[in-house]
Write a protein that holds these residues in place. Structure first.
Motif, PDB file in Angstrom:
ATOM      1  N   TYR A 141       0.826  -1.209   0.000  1.00 35.23           N
ATOM      2  CA  TYR A 141       0.000   0.000   0.000  1.00 35.23           C
ATOM      3  C   TYR A 141       0.863   1.263   0.000  1.00 35.23           C
ATOM      4  N   VAL A 142       1.916   1.259   0.800  1.00 33.79           N
ATOM      5  CA  VAL A 142       2.809   2.421   0.832  1.00 33.79           C
ATOM      6  C   VAL A 142       3.443   2.634  -0.541  1.00 33.79           C
ATOM      7  N   GLN A 143       3.844   1.555  -1.180  1.00 38.46           N
ATOM      8  CA  GLN A 143       4.434   1.647  -2.515  1.00 38.46           C
ATOM      9  C   GLN A 143       3.450   2.236  -3.522  1.00 38.46           C
ATOM     10  N   ALA A 144       2.168   1.983  -3.317  1.00 40.19           N
ATOM     11  CA  ALA A 144       1.132   2.498  -4.216  1.00 40.19           C
ATOM     12  C   ALA A 144       0.780   3.954  -3.936  1.00 40.19           C
ATOM     13  N   GLY A 145       1.358   4.543  -2.890  1.00 45.59           N
ATOM     14  CA  GLY A 145       1.125   5.953  -2.620  1.00 45.59           C
ATOM     15  C   GLY A 145       0.220   6.242  -1.436  1.00 45.59           C
ATOM     16  N   PHE A 146      -0.046   5.227  -0.617  1.00 44.14           N
ATOM     17  CA  PHE A 146      -0.919   5.410   0.541  1.00 44.14           C
ATOM     18  C   PHE A 146      -0.117   5.613   1.824  1.00 44.14           C
ATOM     19  N   ALA A 147      -0.699   6.335   2.756  1.00 45.96           N
ATOM     20  CA  ALA A 147      -0.230   6.386   4.133  1.00 45.96           C
ATOM     21  C   ALA A 147      -1.126   5.475   4.966  1.00 45.96           C
ATOM     22  N   VAL A 148      -0.515   4.646   5.804  1.00 49.88           N
ATOM     23  CA  VAL A 148      -1.277   3.761   6.683  1.00 49.88           C
ATOM     24  C   VAL A 148      -1.671   4.557   7.919  1.00 49.88           C
ATOM     25  N   VAL A 149      -2.963   4.852   8.049  1.00 48.34           N
ATOM     26  CA  VAL A 149      -3.457   5.673   9.147  1.00 48.34           C
ATOM     27  C   VAL A 149      -3.748   4.828  10.378  1.00 48.34           C
ATOM     28  N   GLU A 150      -4.335   3.665  10.175  1.00 45.80           N
ATOM     29  CA  GLU A 150      -4.710   2.823  11.319  1.00 45.80           C
ATOM     30  C   GLU A 150      -4.820   1.380  10.847  1.00 45.80           C
ATOM     31  N   THR A 151      -4.415   0.449  11.695  1.00 45.49           N
ATOM     32  CA  THR A 151      -4.601  -0.961  11.413  1.00 45.49           C
ATOM     33  C   THR A 151      -5.191  -1.647  12.639  1.00 45.49           C
ATOM     34  N   GLU A 152      -5.907  -2.712  12.406  1.00 48.86           N
ATOM     35  CA  GLU A 152      -6.412  -3.551  13.496  1.00 48.86           C
ATOM     36  C   GLU A 152      -6.258  -5.010  13.090  1.00 48.86           C
ATOM     37  N   ARG A 153      -5.535  -5.760  13.891  1.00 45.37           N
ATOM     38  CA  ARG A 153      -5.424  -7.192  13.677  1.00 45.37           C
ATOM     39  C   ARG A 153      -6.388  -7.875  14.635  1.00 45.37           C
ATOM     40  N   TYR A 154      -7.216  -8.750  14.111  1.00 49.07           N
ATOM     41  CA  TYR A 154      -8.235  -9.382  14.939  1.00 49.07           C
ATOM     42  C   TYR A 154      -8.458 -10.818  14.479  1.00 49.07           C
ATOM     43  N   ARG A 155      -9.043 -11.605  15.356  1.00 46.49           N
ATOM     44  CA  ARG A 155      -9.324 -13.006  15.064  1.00 46.49           C
ATOM     45  C   ARG A 155     -10.766 -13.123  14.618  1.00 46.49           C
ATOM     46  N   GLY A 156     -11.003 -13.852  13.541  1.00 45.30           N
ATOM     47  CA  GLY A 156     -12.374 -13.966  13.076  1.00 45.30           C
ATOM     48  C   GLY A 156     -12.564 -15.120  12.123  1.00 45.30           C
ATOM     49  N   ASN A 157     -13.821 -15.469  11.912  1.00 43.75           N
ATOM     50  CA  ASN A 157     -14.195 -16.515  10.965  1.00 43.75           C
ATOM     51  C   ASN A 157     -14.636 -15.894   9.646  1.00 43.75           C
ATOM     52  N   GLY A 158     -14.328 -16.559   8.566  1.00 44.60           N
ATOM     53  CA  GLY A 158     -14.925 -16.222   7.290  1.00 44.60           C
ATOM     54  C   GLY A 158     -16.131 -17.105   7.066  1.00 44.60           C
ATOM     55  N   SER A 159     -16.781 -16.942   5.923  1.00 43.04           N
ATOM     56  CA  SER A 159     -17.949 -17.772   5.634  1.00 43.04           C
ATOM     57  C   SER A 159     -17.565 -19.228   5.409  1.00 43.04           C
ATOM     58  N   ASP A 160     -16.250 -19.498   5.249  1.00 44.76           N
ATOM     59  CA  ASP A 160     -15.813 -20.887   5.126  1.00 44.76           C
ATOM     60  C   ASP A 160     -15.674 -21.568   6.482  1.00 44.76           C
ATOM     61  N   GLY A 161     -15.887 -20.819   7.569  1.00 45.23           N
ATOM     62  CA  GLY A 161     -15.823 -21.389   8.902  1.00 45.23           C
ATOM     63  C   GLY A 161     -14.430 -21.537   9.470  1.00 45.23           C
ATOM     64  N   VAL A 162     -13.404 -21.110   8.719  1.00 46.21           N
ATOM     65  CA  VAL A 162     -12.023 -21.230   9.181  1.00 46.21           C
ATOM     66  C   VAL A 162     -11.650 -19.983   9.971  1.00 46.21           C
ATOM     67  N   GLN A 163     -11.202 -20.177  11.207  1.00 40.46           N
ATOM     68  CA  GLN A 163     -10.799 -19.042  12.026  1.00 40.46           C
ATOM     69  C   GLN A 163      -9.333 -18.715  11.772  1.00 40.46           C
ATOM     70  N   ARG A 164      -9.059 -17.449  11.568  1.00 44.00           N
ATOM     71  CA  ARG A 164      -7.687 -17.001  11.345  1.00 44.00           C
ATOM     72  C   ARG A 164      -7.594 -15.519  11.687  1.00 44.00           C
ATOM     73  N   ASP A 165      -6.383 -14.984  11.683  1.00 44.76           N
ATOM     74  CA  ASP A 165      -6.194 -13.561  11.901  1.00 44.76           C
ATOM     75  C   ASP A 165      -6.577 -12.782  10.648  1.00 44.76           C
ATOM     76  N   TRP A 166      -7.195 -11.629  10.871  1.00 43.20           N
ATOM     77  CA  TRP A 166      -7.518 -10.685   9.806  1.00 43.20           C
ATOM     78  C   TRP A 166      -6.767  -9.385  10.084  1.00 43.20           C
ATOM     79  N   LEU A 167      -6.549  -8.598   9.042  1.00 43.14           N
ATOM     80  CA  LEU A 167      -5.985  -7.263   9.190  1.00 43.14           C
ATOM     81  C   LEU A 167      -6.896  -6.264   8.504  1.00 43.14           C
ATOM     82  N   ALA A 168      -7.377  -5.281   9.275  1.00 36.19           N
ATOM     83  CA  ALA A 168      -8.164  -4.175   8.741  1.00 36.19           C
ATOM     84  C   ALA A 168      -7.256  -2.956   8.634  1.00 36.19           C
ATOM     85  N   LEU A 169      -7.266  -2.327   7.476  1.00 37.48           N
ATOM     86  CA  LEU A 169      -6.418  -1.166   7.239  1.00 37.48           C
ATOM     87  C   LEU A 169      -7.254   0.038   6.855  1.00 37.48           C
TER      88      LEU A 169
END
Length: 206
Positions: A168-196
């Motif tokens: 994202y930085v290479q594409a010209g963005f500044a990272v303002v905030e991130t949140e790493r959290y644990r969650g399920n997708g619709s496939d039912g597999v739990q894993r870490d997600w990153l919200a930017l």
């Protein structure tokens, strides 16, 4: 939505289920993101799915261009919410300084990892100077470090946190905030997600 045909085919078949029994409420990151924007801002949504997020944006007084790569999803979103959703693949985004913000909840994770820098560049070009962008991704881990198909047959890129931010930085963005959290997708597999939450570096003082 990516151009991966198996992923698109999955959502074409699953659209009635998604619109009838899932995603009835807007995503929890949406209101904090919208609170950063000026009243009446113009938003592009990439991967609108059932249309709940786009409908909430419109209800809050924002202009919304809701898009999805799956015809069945856009049809159901329009039937449910009347949001004028249209079909568009990520690589078909061809706008320059048009939008105040781009919202991409749980959609860019389906693009092949090698395509992400180009997609991020298209999003950056589509945004006005100082424009905002939100996206969230499932992250790779020790058990699933590589991109590939999930249990539902969808392509999932599974990037790592540092590499994603760097792209994202290479594409010209500044990272303002991130949140790493644990969650399920619709496939039912739990894993870490990153919200930017990101902002174009052009036109802002960092």
């Amino acid at each position: 939505m990516s151009t991966d045909r198996a992923t698109i085919a999955y959502y074409e078949q699953a659209a009635p289920h998604y619109t009838a029994s899932t995603a009835q409420d807007w995503h929890r990151h949406l209101d904090p993101f919208l609170d950063r924007l000026e009243p009446g801002a113009w938003l592009l949504e990439l991967g609108c799915g059932c249309g709940a997020d786009a409908a909430h944006m419109a209800k809050r007084g924002f202009r919304v261009d809701a898009t999805d790569g799956t015809r069945a999803m856009t049809r159901k979103a329009n039937e449910r919410f009347g949001i004028d959703a249209r079909v568009m693949l990520f690589e078909e985004l061809d706008a320059s300084a048009r939008y105040d913000a781009v919202w991409a909840h749980a959609s860019l994770l389906h693009a092949p990892r090698a395509d992400l820098p180009g997609i991020f560049g298209r999003i950056h070009t589509a945004l006005k100077p100082g424009g905002w962008h939100f996206a969230n991704f499932k992250l790779g881990d020790a058990d699933h470090p590589d991109e590939g198909r999930d249990p539902l047959g969808r392509w999932t890129n599974l990037p790592d946190e540092a590499g994603l931010e760097a792209a994202y930085v290479q594409a010209g963005f500044a990272v303002v905030e991130t949140e790493r959290y644990r969650g399920n997708g619709s496939d039912g597999v739990q894993r870490d997600w990153l919200a930017l939450t990101l902002r174009t570096r052009s036109g802002i003082h960092l």
